[in-house]
Design a protein around this motif. Structure first.
Motif, PDB file in Angstrom:
ATOM      1  N   GLU A 212      13.236   4.691  16.356  1.00 40.30           N
ATOM      2  CA  GLU A 212      14.315   4.259  15.465  1.00 40.30           C
ATOM      3  C   GLU A 212      15.225   3.286  16.200  1.00 40.30           C
ATOM      4  O   GLU A 212      15.544   3.465  17.371  1.00 40.30           O
ATOM      5  CB  GLU A 212      15.110   5.460  14.972  1.00 40.30           C
ATOM      6  CG  GLU A 212      14.327   6.387  14.060  1.00 40.30           C
ATOM      7  CD  GLU A 212      15.164   7.528  13.517  1.00 40.30           C
ATOM      8  OE1 GLU A 212      16.397   7.506  13.745  1.00 40.30           O
ATOM      9  OE2 GLU A 212      14.615   8.447  12.889  1.00 40.30           O
ATOM     10  N   GLY A 213      15.619   2.230  15.502  1.00 41.11           N
ATOM     11  CA  GLY A 213      16.497   1.231  16.089  1.00 41.11           C
ATOM     12  C   GLY A 213      15.795  -0.031  16.542  1.00 41.11           C
ATOM     13  O   GLY A 213      16.470  -1.011  16.890  1.00 41.11           O
TER      14      GLY A 213
ATOM     15  N   ASN B  59      15.223   2.389  10.791  1.00 43.15           N
ATOM     16  CA  ASN B  59      16.259   3.434  10.847  1.00 43.15           C
ATOM     17  C   ASN B  59      15.754   4.818  10.438  1.00 43.15           C
ATOM     18  O   ASN B  59      16.503   5.780  10.481  1.00 43.15           O
ATOM     19  CB  ASN B  59      17.453   3.050   9.979  1.00 43.15           C
ATOM     20  CG  ASN B  59      17.082   2.888   8.514  1.00 43.15           C
ATOM     21  OD1 ASN B  59      15.996   3.297   8.078  1.00 43.15           O
ATOM     22  ND2 ASN B  59      17.960   2.287   7.742  1.00 43.15           N
ATOM     23  N   PHE B  60      14.472   4.900  10.036  1.00 43.93           N
ATOM     24  CA  PHE B  60      13.971   6.206   9.612  1.00 43.93           C
ATOM     25  C   PHE B  60      12.465   6.273   9.826  1.00 43.93           C
ATOM     26  O   PHE B  60      11.729   5.351   9.471  1.00 43.93           O
ATOM     27  CB  PHE B  60      14.289   6.460   8.138  1.00 43.93           C
ATOM     28  CG  PHE B  60      13.661   7.713   7.578  1.00 43.93           C
ATOM     29  CD1 PHE B  60      14.215   8.960   7.838  1.00 43.93           C
ATOM     30  CD2 PHE B  60      12.501   7.646   6.812  1.00 43.93           C
ATOM     31  CE1 PHE B  60      13.627  10.113   7.330  1.00 43.93           C
ATOM     32  CE2 PHE B  60      11.917   8.793   6.301  1.00 43.93           C
ATOM     33  CZ  PHE B  60      12.478  10.027   6.567  1.00 43.93           C
TER      34      PHE B  60
ATOM     35  N   ALA C 134      13.618   0.690   6.860  1.00 43.27           N
ATOM     36  CA  ALA C 134      14.318  -0.260   7.727  1.00 43.27           C
ATOM     37  C   ALA C 134      15.340  -1.035   6.912  1.00 43.27           C
ATOM     38  O   ALA C 134      15.073  -1.422   5.766  1.00 43.27           O
ATOM     39  CB  ALA C 134      13.336  -1.216   8.394  1.00 43.27           C
ATOM     40  N   ASP C 135      16.533  -1.268   7.498  1.00 41.65           N
ATOM     41  CA  ASP C 135      17.566  -2.070   6.855  1.00 41.65           C
ATOM     42  C   ASP C 135      17.195  -3.543   6.974  1.00 41.65           C
ATOM     43  O   ASP C 135      16.970  -4.048   8.078  1.00 41.65           O
ATOM     44  CB  ASP C 135      18.928  -1.824   7.511  1.00 41.65           C
ATOM     45  CG  ASP C 135      19.421  -0.406   7.274  1.00 41.65           C
ATOM     46  OD1 ASP C 135      19.163   0.120   6.178  1.00 41.65           O
ATOM     47  OD2 ASP C 135      20.050   0.175   8.183  1.00 41.65           O
TER      48      ASP C 135
ATOM     49  N   LYS D 105      15.866  -3.659  10.825  1.00 36.12           N
ATOM     50  CA  LYS D 105      15.999  -2.668  11.908  1.00 36.12           C
ATOM     51  C   LYS D 105      15.509  -1.327  11.394  1.00 36.12           C
ATOM     52  O   LYS D 105      15.975  -0.833  10.377  1.00 36.12           O
ATOM     53  CB  LYS D 105      17.445  -2.567  12.389  1.00 36.12           C
ATOM     54  CG  LYS D 105      17.626  -1.721  13.649  1.00 36.12           C
ATOM     55  CD  LYS D 105      19.058  -1.740  14.123  1.00 36.12           C
ATOM     56  CE  LYS D 105      19.431  -3.098  14.689  1.00 36.12           C
ATOM     57  NZ  LYS D 105      18.700  -3.373  15.955  1.00 36.12           N
TER      58      LYS D 105
END
Length: 368
Positions: free
Chosen positions: A230-231, A251-252, A270-271, A249
């Motif tokens: 993540e990240g 995120n999950f 992801a964002d 990015k």
């Protein structure tokens, strides 16, 4: 003498031809080309397929059961919280309406009786026959019966019209509960809708989402999910927008996979960072390029040069030792991008490696 000279010349020519043929036959009919190792950057990627969706999507549902009387918005329209979306006309339930009407009649009878008792005892109180305490109890009963009548009348009006006199048409007016864009209106004027309650999800009148906040939702195989964190930064490409990559990015990563067609898949999110130049619609199909491993300036060779031992499956190459002479060397391989592969040990930069699928025969190129 001349015969001897001629005969000798023929013998010498015949010997020369035989020598030439022997040398020609001693050479390999196929000449292999070679290629040297080189240094390059190798990036191992995976592609996750999925779609882009709004970060938050709100479904607007009615608080009463009835018929859509009027729709005031269209799909794609931007709304603010509290804007009017539709109006519902209540179709009362006959049984509930009759029951409410009966409660009103009963409350009216109770008020009339309490009023008679109250007036009779007020005269007695005014004449000093009963005490203040006794009179207060009669007055309280009268006031309570009047309030019960008001409550029964309000219940009757709600069942009949969907709202009370004081509340106006609050329940019949369906308003936006969030700021955003109308994504979908699955109903039309005249459709019957069901209210949302503890036992029923209710009919969706409209869905609203903030289109400036989008996420990528896709799936990756179990063989690759362990390499994700993540990240990390990824790139998202949309099928509807060519030659454009949107940064995102991760995120999950789902803690539990689902089996699909015999393979276990894990959901990822992801964002996505949007570009104002492009309008991204909800539900666009998308592919996410995810870097699993990367190495810079490592010794590499073309993956097509690698052969594998039929028994041990050990990778090897053939190194040139002379004119069309080659020697097998086992190699230890690192990461691969499908075209180039890292060579950890087994060859040096000066080695000339046999190209298996590119050969020359009689001065012409061909396939082995």
């Amino acid at each position: 003498m001349k015969k001897k000279i001629i005969f000798g010349t023929i013998i010498i020519a015949l010997i020369a031809v035989l020598v030439w043929l022997g040398k020609k036959n001693s050479k390999s009919p196929i000449e292999y080309e070679t290629e040297k190792p080189f240094k390059t950057n190798i990036v191992r990627k995976t592609v996750a397929t999925g779609k882009v969706i709004p970060l938050e999507e709100v479904e607007i549902k009615p608080q009463i059961t009835g018929i859509i009387e009027k729709i005031f918005v269209e799909e794609g329209q931007k709304l603010k919280k509290g804007d009017l979306i539709a109006k519902v006309r209540v179709i009362p339930n006959e049984q509930a309406l009759a029951s409410a009407r009966g409660r009103v009649s009963k409350a009216e009878l109770a008020v009339n009786n309490a009023s008679i008792v109250y007036k009779r005892n007020k005269k007695l109180y005014d004449n000093g026959v009963i005490s203040q305490k006794d009179f207060d109890e009669f007055k309280l009963n009268y006031d309570q019966s009047r309030q019960d009548l008001i409550n029964a009348q309000n219940d009757y009006q709600i069942i009949q019209k969907g709202y009370t006199g004081k509340g106006g048409s609050a329940n019949t007016n369906i308003r936006a509960t969030a700021t955003g864009m109308i994504l979908e209106i699955p109903v039309k004027e005249g459709y019957q809708v069901i209210q949302s309650n503890n036992f029923n999800a209710g009919t969706t009148i409209a869905s609203i989402a903030d289109m400036s906040k989008m996420i990528f939702e896709g799936k990756v195989d179990e063989a690759e999910v362990g390499k994700l964190e993540e990240g990390i930064d990824i790139e998202v490409g949309l099928g509807a927008i060519e030659k454009k990559k949107f940064p995102a990015k991760l995120n999950f990563i789902a803690p539990k996979g689902t089996e699909e067609n015999g393979a276990v898949q894990f959901k990822i999110k992801a964002d996505v960072v949007l570009d104002e130049e492009y309008f991204v619609r909800a539900g666009y199909s998308a592919n996410a390029d995810i870097v699993l491993e990367k190495k810079d300036s490592v010794m590499s060779i073309k993956e097509s040069l690698i052969q594998f031992d039929k028994k041990t499956e050990v990778p090897y190459v053939e190194i040139k030792t002379g004119d069309q002479e080659f020697e097998r060397k086992d190699v230890e391989l690192g990461i691969s991008d499908g075209i180039n592969v890292e060579v950890i040990s087994g060859v040096s930069e000066d080695d000339e490696i046999k190209i298996w699928n590119k050969t020359k025969k009689d001065g012409e190129e061909g396939n082995e």
